[in-house]
Design a protein around this motif. Sequence first.
Motif, PDB file in Angstrom:
ATOM      1  N   VAL A  17       0.830  -1.199   0.000  1.00  0.00           N
ATOM      2  CA  VAL A  17       0.000   0.000   0.000  1.00  0.00           C
ATOM      3  C   VAL A  17       0.867   1.252   0.000  1.00  0.00           C
ATOM      4  O   VAL A  17       0.581   2.237  -0.697  1.00  0.00           O
ATOM      5  CB  VAL A  17      -0.951  -0.022   1.209  1.00  0.00           C
ATOM      6  CG1 VAL A  17      -1.775   1.246   1.265  1.00  0.00           C
ATOM      7  CG2 VAL A  17      -1.858  -1.243   1.148  1.00  0.00           C
ATOM      8  N   GLU A  18       1.946   1.247   0.769  1.00  0.00           N
ATOM      9  CA  GLU A  18       2.842   2.400   0.778  1.00  0.00           C
ATOM     10  C   GLU A  18       3.479   2.605  -0.591  1.00  0.00           C
ATOM     11  O   GLU A  18       3.638   3.739  -1.064  1.00  0.00           O
ATOM     12  CB  GLU A  18       3.921   2.200   1.842  1.00  0.00           C
ATOM     13  CG  GLU A  18       4.787   3.432   2.071  1.00  0.00           C
ATOM     14  CD  GLU A  18       5.689   3.279   3.266  1.00  0.00           C
ATOM     15  OE1 GLU A  18       6.620   4.091   3.396  1.00  0.00           O
ATOM     16  OE2 GLU A  18       5.463   2.356   4.079  1.00  0.00           O
ATOM     17  N   MET A  19       3.808   1.508  -1.261  1.00  0.00           N
ATOM     18  CA  MET A  19       4.355   1.630  -2.614  1.00  0.00           C
ATOM     19  C   MET A  19       3.296   2.172  -3.578  1.00  0.00           C
ATOM     20  O   MET A  19       3.614   2.960  -4.480  1.00  0.00           O
ATOM     21  CB  MET A  19       4.841   0.254  -3.088  1.00  0.00           C
ATOM     22  CG  MET A  19       5.606   0.296  -4.407  1.00  0.00           C
ATOM     23  SD  MET A  19       7.125   1.291  -4.295  1.00  0.00           S
ATOM     24  CE  MET A  19       8.045   0.280  -3.132  1.00  0.00           C
ATOM     25  N   LEU A  20       2.006   1.770  -3.363  1.00  0.00           N
ATOM     26  CA  LEU A  20       0.941   2.297  -4.200  1.00  0.00           C
ATOM     27  C   LEU A  20       0.841   3.811  -4.054  1.00  0.00           C
ATOM     28  O   LEU A  20       0.675   4.538  -5.047  1.00  0.00           O
ATOM     29  CB  LEU A  20      -0.385   1.628  -3.813  1.00  0.00           C
ATOM     30  CG  LEU A  20      -1.650   2.189  -4.464  1.00  0.00           C
ATOM     31  CD1 LEU A  20      -1.641   1.932  -5.966  1.00  0.00           C
ATOM     32  CD2 LEU A  20      -2.899   1.568  -3.822  1.00  0.00           C
ATOM     33  N   VAL A  21       0.958   4.325  -2.825  1.00  0.00           N
ATOM     34  CA  VAL A  21       0.883   5.771  -2.610  1.00  0.00           C
ATOM     35  C   VAL A  21       2.093   6.466  -3.221  1.00  0.00           C
ATOM     36  O   VAL A  21       1.974   7.538  -3.833  1.00  0.00           O
ATOM     37  CB  VAL A  21       0.763   6.061  -1.108  1.00  0.00           C
ATOM     38  CG1 VAL A  21       0.765   7.561  -0.858  1.00  0.00           C
ATOM     39  CG2 VAL A  21      -0.511   5.437  -0.551  1.00  0.00           C
ATOM     40  N   ARG A  22       3.269   5.859  -3.094  1.00  0.00           N
ATOM     41  CA  ARG A  22       4.482   6.497  -3.632  1.00  0.00           C
ATOM     42  C   ARG A  22       4.443   6.591  -5.149  1.00  0.00           C
ATOM     43  O   ARG A  22       4.878   7.581  -5.739  1.00  0.00           O
ATOM     44  CB  ARG A  22       5.723   5.712  -3.202  1.00  0.00           C
ATOM     45  CG  ARG A  22       6.033   5.808  -1.709  1.00  0.00           C
ATOM     46  CD  ARG A  22       7.303   5.049  -1.369  1.00  0.00           C
ATOM     47  NE  ARG A  22       7.586   5.091   0.056  1.00  0.00           N
ATOM     48  CZ  ARG A  22       8.237   6.088   0.655  1.00  0.00           C
ATOM     49  NH1 ARG A  22       8.671   7.123  -0.065  1.00  0.00           N
ATOM     50  NH2 ARG A  22       8.470   6.062   1.948  1.00  0.00           N
ATOM     51  N   LEU A  73       1.552  14.162   2.683  1.00  0.00           N
ATOM     52  CA  LEU A  73       0.444  13.248   2.392  1.00  0.00           C
ATOM     53  C   LEU A  73      -0.051  12.597   3.682  1.00  0.00           C
ATOM     54  O   LEU A  73       0.721  11.992   4.439  1.00  0.00           O
ATOM     55  CB  LEU A  73       0.878  12.153   1.412  1.00  0.00           C
ATOM     56  CG  LEU A  73       0.818  12.512  -0.091  1.00  0.00           C
ATOM     57  CD1 LEU A  73       1.751  13.672  -0.413  1.00  0.00           C
ATOM     58  CD2 LEU A  73       1.164  11.290  -0.930  1.00  0.00           C
ATOM     59  N   TYR A  74      -1.368  12.742   3.919  1.00  0.00           N
ATOM     60  CA  TYR A  74      -2.066  12.006   4.980  1.00  0.00           C
ATOM     61  C   TYR A  74      -2.870  10.893   4.307  1.00  0.00           C
ATOM     62  O   TYR A  74      -3.490  11.100   3.256  1.00  0.00           O
ATOM     63  CB  TYR A  74      -3.005  12.921   5.760  1.00  0.00           C
ATOM     64  CG  TYR A  74      -2.293  13.945   6.611  1.00  0.00           C
ATOM     65  CD1 TYR A  74      -2.005  13.683   7.935  1.00  0.00           C
ATOM     66  CD2 TYR A  74      -1.910  15.180   6.082  1.00  0.00           C
ATOM     67  CE1 TYR A  74      -1.362  14.621   8.728  1.00  0.00           C
ATOM     68  CE2 TYR A  74      -1.263  16.121   6.860  1.00  0.00           C
ATOM     69  CZ  TYR A  74      -0.990  15.838   8.185  1.00  0.00           C
ATOM     70  OH  TYR A  74      -0.344  16.769   8.955  1.00  0.00           O
ATOM     71  N   VAL A  75      -2.909   9.721   4.955  1.00  0.00           N
ATOM     72  CA  VAL A  75      -3.473   8.537   4.299  1.00  0.00           C
ATOM     73  C   VAL A  75      -4.453   7.841   5.247  1.00  0.00           C
ATOM     74  O   VAL A  75      -4.228   7.763   6.464  1.00  0.00           O
ATOM     75  CB  VAL A  75      -2.357   7.558   3.881  1.00  0.00           C
ATOM     76  CG1 VAL A  75      -2.938   6.276   3.319  1.00  0.00           C
ATOM     77  CG2 VAL A  75      -1.459   8.217   2.843  1.00  0.00           C
ATOM     78  N   LEU A  76      -5.537   7.336   4.658  1.00  0.00           N
ATOM     79  CA  LEU A  76      -6.493   6.466   5.347  1.00  0.00           C
ATOM     80  C   LEU A  76      -6.647   5.203   4.515  1.00  0.00           C
ATOM     81  O   LEU A  76      -6.851   5.275   3.291  1.00  0.00           O
ATOM     82  CB  LEU A  76      -7.846   7.163   5.498  1.00  0.00           C
ATOM     83  CG  LEU A  76      -8.959   6.364   6.181  1.00  0.00           C
ATOM     84  CD1 LEU A  76      -8.616   6.113   7.634  1.00  0.00           C
ATOM     85  CD2 LEU A  76     -10.290   7.094   6.068  1.00  0.00           C
ATOM     86  N   HIS A  77      -6.539   4.025   5.145  1.00  0.00           N
ATOM     87  CA  HIS A  77      -6.504   2.755   4.414  1.00  0.00           C
ATOM     88  C   HIS A  77      -7.644   1.856   4.877  1.00  0.00           C
ATOM     89  O   HIS A  77      -7.917   1.735   6.072  1.00  0.00           O
ATOM     90  CB  HIS A  77      -5.151   2.066   4.636  1.00  0.00           C
ATOM     91  CG  HIS A  77      -5.010   0.773   3.888  1.00  0.00           C
ATOM     92  ND1 HIS A  77      -4.203  -0.243   4.320  1.00  0.00           N
ATOM     93  CD2 HIS A  77      -5.587   0.336   2.739  1.00  0.00           C
ATOM     94  CE1 HIS A  77      -4.275  -1.252   3.479  1.00  0.00           C
ATOM     95  NE2 HIS A  77      -5.113  -0.922   2.507  1.00  0.00           N
ATOM     96  N   GLN A  78      -8.319   1.205   3.914  1.00  0.00           N
ATOM     97  CA  GLN A  78      -9.356   0.204   4.177  1.00  0.00           C
ATOM     98  C   GLN A  78      -9.150  -0.970   3.245  1.00  0.00           C
ATOM     99  O   GLN A  78      -8.642  -0.820   2.125  1.00  0.00           O
ATOM    100  CB  GLN A  78     -10.758   0.775   3.945  1.00  0.00           C
ATOM    101  CG  GLN A  78     -11.254   1.739   4.993  1.00  0.00           C
ATOM    102  CD  GLN A  78     -12.657   2.211   4.674  1.00  0.00           C
ATOM    103  OE1 GLN A  78     -12.951   2.596   3.541  1.00  0.00           O
ATOM    104  NE2 GLN A  78     -13.536   2.179   5.657  1.00  0.00           N
ATOM    105  N   VAL A  79      -9.574  -2.156   3.718  1.00  0.00           N
ATOM    106  CA  VAL A  79      -9.631  -3.350   2.883  1.00  0.00           C
ATOM    107  C   VAL A  79     -11.101  -3.702   2.706  1.00  0.00           C
ATOM    108  O   VAL A  79     -11.850  -3.816   3.687  1.00  0.00           O
ATOM    109  CB  VAL A  79      -8.866  -4.518   3.524  1.00  0.00           C
ATOM    110  CG1 VAL A  79      -9.131  -5.808   2.770  1.00  0.00           C
ATOM    111  CG2 VAL A  79      -7.376  -4.222   3.528  1.00  0.00           C
TER     112      VAL A  79
END
Length: 779
Positions: A131-136, A219-225
């Motif tokens: 997920v971190e790679m997706l944001v980067r 960047l602020y991030v919120l993650h859900q599956v």
Amino acid sequence: MVTLLLWAVLLLPQLQVSAHVDRNEVLVGEELTLTITVEGRGGPAPVEIEDPDLVNLEFLGSRDQSRVQMQDGTPARITTREVTLRAVRPGTASVGAVRVRQGDEELETAPIAITVNAPAGDLGGGMAESVEMLVRESVAPELDREQVSLVVLAAPESVVLGQQVDLVVVAWFPRTIRARLRNPPTLESPSLRGAWTYDRPAPAGVLLSRQVRGDWFDLYVLHQVIFPLAAGGLEIGPAKVSFSLPVSSSFLSRELRHEVTSDPLRLAVRPPPPPRGVPGFHGAAGSDLEFRVEVPPGELRLGDAAIVRAVLRGRGNVALWPEPELEWPLGLRAYPQEVSLSIDTDGGLVGGEKRFEYLVVADSAGTHRVPAPSYAYFDVGAGTHVELRAAPVEFVTPSGAAGVMPVETVPRLMDAARSSTELLVGRVSRLGWIVLILAPPLAALVLRTRRRWPRYRGRAAVPESEPMPLAALEIEFGVVLEGLVPAERLRGGDGLADALRAAGVEAPLAAHAARVRDRLRQALYGPQGSTDPDELTAEVSEVLRALRAAAGPTRSTSGTAAGAALALLFVTAAAHAQAPERLYEAGAVRPAADSFARRAASDPSTAAHWYNLGAALDRIGEDVRARAAWLRAAQLAPRDETIRRALDAARLPDAAPSGLIWIAPISPTEAVALAALCWLLGWGLLLFKVRPRRAAPLLLLALAASAYAWSVSGRYARPVALVLLEETPLREAPYGPAGAARELGRAAPVIIEDERGPWLLVSDGVDRGWLLRSELVRL
């Protein structure tokens, strides 16, 4: 002495400072409180507190409080500052030295070290690497250095039903705006319908910073599956970020709240291919599933229970995996119990374990084999359907096992004829009770009226020689014809004549009867005066005598056949009535218990049926169900010594600690029988004027007995049940993983307050909670 006290006060330190945190070990994203306490004695000079340096901690807010307190006759000002902090990343965090000044005096505290841990598994910790790679690597939207942007990323954007989707909300804050924030922004997840969601906490602070066209953005991030629940298109609504900015650079400046929303997103969800050659597929989806059945070692004795667990483990939406199908053989009874699950992650993929529990009880001795259970699912990684098969299960139940009574100690059964009072009262219909209650007063009223007006006696009597009216003749005619021809009212004219001839009536008499019946109807319902009533009455009476004579042999034959059939039915019923007793004596206790249960259900007013059911259940080890049956029998026959001995000999704890179980000294049916007897005797004394003074006590006793029966019946009608197993959790909500307030013991009585599917809301007089229907047996 006074001088020494003054010197002691002067030598006391004028400034005292302390700082501590409420916890020295926290998880990522958790909040903690730093408390700074300053006690000053140095006069009116103000106290200045410098904010400490923070490492790996984020400042959320503070609150100051000051008060004056007298200590040894000297006023002291105590200032308290509470600072709310949040842990940002795993590792070590620290609060620097706190410096405090008052006038010329200055003190500082020692630094404070705090351990910040990452929760077990990626599900509760930091961002997964994928997920971190997706944001980067995500493409930056059209950004403005003076405006906050919000985007929603879904990976992948096209999935198969049952496949995991990572939903990431990214808020792009320009560095100029980020520097003005006093509190972190608040991100809200997008609205979703038709998807199962797992929230995954992301870092509370800035995840990373990126430079776009020479400008820096935080960047602020919120993650859900999420797991889609149906094929087609999944609509993902807009997400929202809220933040506040001060109007001016002053620290006391008010803040203006801002909100930014994202654009909606649509996710494509494809259905899985049809299962070919894989039977038993019920929609399960996942990856790398494992399936096994856990059986406790050793033998399964009669009367004992074993817990069998069917376990599924793998990756996917664990909560939606359906229950496997296990084929239980004859001789084993399985009762579904709790369904529990645990969620974890592996490389950013959600998965875990789901356990289905069954309570297994053996009905008979021998070796019971459960065929190798299978489980079919769709492997979203491989794109194919897979059938898993666990090892076969085998239970060995030896004969003469513990919990089964030896043949010489088997309790004798009770004869149903012993409960004569219950049978007598139970057979009286509602109309019979109404007649029993109203007939004596009405008879007394009629006799009193006839004595008061004796001159009207006999006027209402109809002489036997007086001919019957036409309406009564029509009714009698219909009764005679109905005995010969079914549905005679639907037949008319030639149709009735043909039906009478088919029933064995001679042709002239059949034709004459049809014509007379038509004339009788014409006289009753047609124009008045069209027929001579006397002539028609005589003719109808003659036809009736002829039809009765013609129907005599047929009716006799029919009665003989009906009597023979009734006798055969009685003999068959008597043979069936003896079948459970013979099965019980022969050792086939389980079939006998089933037969006794059917008897009790069809005739619940007989105490012997309930006692016999309890004896059979106790013999096969189901002692709680046996107690429930014996309690029901005791309610019907409270003074029966056989039932009392069975309850006293039960190997169970006291079943009535909360007063829910109560046996009245006199059963309601006995009280009703006593009330009926006193009622009839009292009115009999009044009617025949035999010792009428004793009628009032008898009538009062009848009313008291009726009130007693009504009260006891109401108490017996309460939905009381007994708990089947030891340490049964009393859950706080109607679902398996819910927490339990406490545990209930075997045979503990509870009262049922509400029902919701397989769940029952119960109370034991102390606590209320939910139990499964299979965990209880009702009285």
